[in-house]
Design a protein around this motif. Structure first.
Motif, short mmCIF file in Angstrom:
data_model
loop_
_atom_site.label_atom_id
_atom_site.label_comp_id
_atom_site.label_asym_id
_atom_site.label_seq_id
_atom_site.Cartn_x
_atom_site.Cartn_y
_atom_site.Cartn_z
N ASP A 216 -10.57 -1.48 6.52
CA ASP A 216 -11.22 -0.24 6.10
C ASP A 216 -10.17 0.67 5.47
OD1 ASP A 216 -9.78 1.06 8.15
OD2 ASP A 216 -11.48 1.05 9.53
N THR A 217 -10.61 1.81 4.97
CA THR A 217 -9.73 2.69 4.21
C THR A 217 -8.54 3.15 5.03
OG1 THR A 217 -11.55 3.45 2.82
CG2 THR A 217 -9.60 4.86 2.93
N GLN A 218 -8.78 3.58 6.26
CA GLN A 218 -7.68 4.10 7.08
C GLN A 218 -6.65 3.02 7.40
OE1 GLN A 218 -7.01 7.22 7.78
NE2 GLN A 218 -8.85 7.90 6.69
N ASP A 219 -7.11 1.80 7.70
CA ASP A 219 -6.18 0.71 8.00
C ASP A 219 -5.44 0.25 6.75
OD1 ASP A 219 -6.70 0.73 10.69
OD2 ASP A 219 -8.23 -0.85 10.60
N ALA A 220 -6.11 0.28 5.60
CA ALA A 220 -5.45 -0.06 4.34
C ALA A 220 -4.35 0.94 4.03
CB ALA A 220 -6.46 -0.12 3.20
N LEU A 221 -4.63 2.24 4.25
CA LEU A 221 -3.61 3.26 4.04
C LEU A 221 -2.47 3.11 5.04
CD1 LEU A 221 -2.65 5.75 2.54
CD2 LEU A 221 -4.13 7.15 4.01
N ALA A 222 -2.81 2.75 6.27
CA ALA A 222 -1.77 2.52 7.29
C ALA A 222 -0.86 1.37 6.88
CB ALA A 222 -2.41 2.24 8.65
N THR A 223 -1.43 0.36 6.23
CA THR A 223 -0.63 -0.77 5.75
C THR A 223 0.36 -0.32 4.68
OG1 THR A 223 -2.36 -2.37 6.26
CG2 THR A 223 -0.75 -3.01 4.60
N LEU A 224 -0.10 0.50 3.77
CA LEU A 224 0.80 1.04 2.74
C LEU A 224 1.89 1.90 3.37
CD1 LEU A 224 -1.78 2.05 -0.02
CD2 LEU A 224 -0.21 0.11 -0.07
N ARG A 225 1.52 2.71 4.35
CA ARG A 225 2.51 3.56 5.01
C ARG A 225 3.54 2.71 5.77
NH1 ARG A 225 -1.92 8.11 6.66
NH2 ARG A 225 -1.24 9.71 5.14
N ALA A 226 3.07 1.67 6.42
CA ALA A 226 4.00 0.81 7.17
C ALA A 226 5.02 0.18 6.23
CB ALA A 226 3.22 -0.27 7.92
N THR B 205 10.61 0.03 4.00
CA THR B 205 11.46 -0.07 2.81
C THR B 205 12.12 1.25 2.45
OG1 THR B 205 9.51 0.30 1.40
CG2 THR B 205 10.12 -1.99 1.86
N GLY B 206 11.91 2.30 3.27
CA GLY B 206 12.54 3.59 3.02
C GLY B 206 12.03 4.27 1.76
N ARG B 207 10.74 4.12 1.48
CA ARG B 207 10.14 4.70 0.29
C ARG B 207 9.00 5.62 0.68
NH1 ARG B 207 8.36 0.03 -3.48
NH2 ARG B 207 8.70 1.53 -5.16
N VAL B 208 8.38 6.26 -0.32
CA VAL B 208 7.17 7.03 -0.07
C VAL B 208 5.98 6.20 -0.51
CG1 VAL B 208 8.25 9.30 -0.21
CG2 VAL B 208 7.38 8.22 -2.30
N VAL B 209 4.82 6.48 0.06
CA VAL B 209 3.62 5.70 -0.21
C VAL B 209 3.28 5.73 -1.71
CG1 VAL B 209 1.13 5.61 0.16
CG2 VAL B 209 2.66 5.94 2.10
N ASP B 210 3.49 6.88 -2.36
CA ASP B 210 3.14 7.00 -3.77
C ASP B 210 3.88 5.96 -4.62
OD1 ASP B 210 1.70 9.99 -4.06
OD2 ASP B 210 3.06 9.76 -2.36
#
Length: 246
Positions: free
Chosen positions: A205-215, A220-225
């Motif tokens: 779902d959307t929240q878990d997909a965003l959590a994957t990007l955040r993880a 990798t020491g980056r920002v989600v954007d």
């Protein structure tokens, strides 16, 4: 009629100055407003962000690239002064100790990547607030307690009026650009596009997909954007991500 205070007058004078060509479009209004806040108040950076009813945040303009990065760090960590002010609906100041206590990882990122050591987060007035929040950043945390809250309130009123006037003058229509279409907002739109890609690829779902990007951003020491931009541009394969359900 109430006479605007000196801070609001400085804000209006700055906003009335002819901006450089790259800031003259309606989509750059939030950048001009953020810069006017810095000119009017004893702060070193400012940024505006829009929060939707699902808790997702979109930056619409910042005074400079460092203030933009501070917002991206808050978004990447999924918490911070801006989100707290939105949730509570009131202005909240956080000095360095407060940020370290509430969000240790965000504190480390802000210290490592920006010169900012304190934040005052201010929801705009209705009808824009609390969905729109103004973040005011300072380098010296000792500056924050001495910042006149009446000056901040006066500037927030002037800012809100400017944004409402712009929205009424250029209502949201297909193909029409406004202050909600600035470069930072378009960059965040790629995050929502990447979130959809992760959603489809891994059945999240959307929240878990965003959590994957955040993880992945944390790892990798980056920002989600930046992670999202690489995914959307095809520079990063989806199989580099480890799906997260936390």
């Amino acid at each position: 009629m109430t006479v605007p205070g000196p801070a609001a007058q400085r804000f209006v004078r700055e906003l009335d100055q002819l901006p450089p060509p790259e800031l003259r479009g309606p989509e750059m209004l939030a950048v001009r407003l953020a810069r006017a806040c810095v000119a009017a108040l004893p702060v070193d950076g400012a940024g505006l962000s829009l929060h939707d009813m699902n808790g997702l945040r979109t930056p619409i303009g910042a005074s400079d690239p460092v203030a933009s990065q501070a917002e991206r760090l808050q978004f990447t960590h999924g918490a911070g002064p801006c989100l707290r002010a939105h949730d509570n609906g009131v202005s909240i100041g956080f000095d360095e100790a407060d940020i370290a206590h509430n969000w240790p990882d965000l504190h480390a990122a802000l210290i490592g990547e920006t010169p900012f050591r304190a934040v005052l987060s201010v929801p705009l007035l209705p009808p824009l607030g609390p969905l729109l929040v103004l973040d005011l950043y300072v380098r010296d945390p000792q500056t924050l307690p001495g910042t006149d809250r009446e000056d901040v309130e006066d500037v927030t009123i002037a800012l809100t009026r400017a944004m409402v006037a712009a929205a009424l003058g250029a209502p949201m229509q297909e193909g029409r650009r406004g202050w909600w279409d600035g470069p930072d907002a378009l960059s965040r739109a790629r995050v929502w596009q990447a979130t959809g890609m992760v959603n489809v690829a891994f059945g999240l779902d959307t929240q878990d997909a965003l959590a994957t990007l955040r993880a992945h951003a944390f790892a990798t020491g980056r920002v989600v954007d930046d992670v999202a931009e690489d995914l959307v541009a095809g520079r990063m394969p989806l199989d580099e991500l480890s799906p997260s359900t936390t």
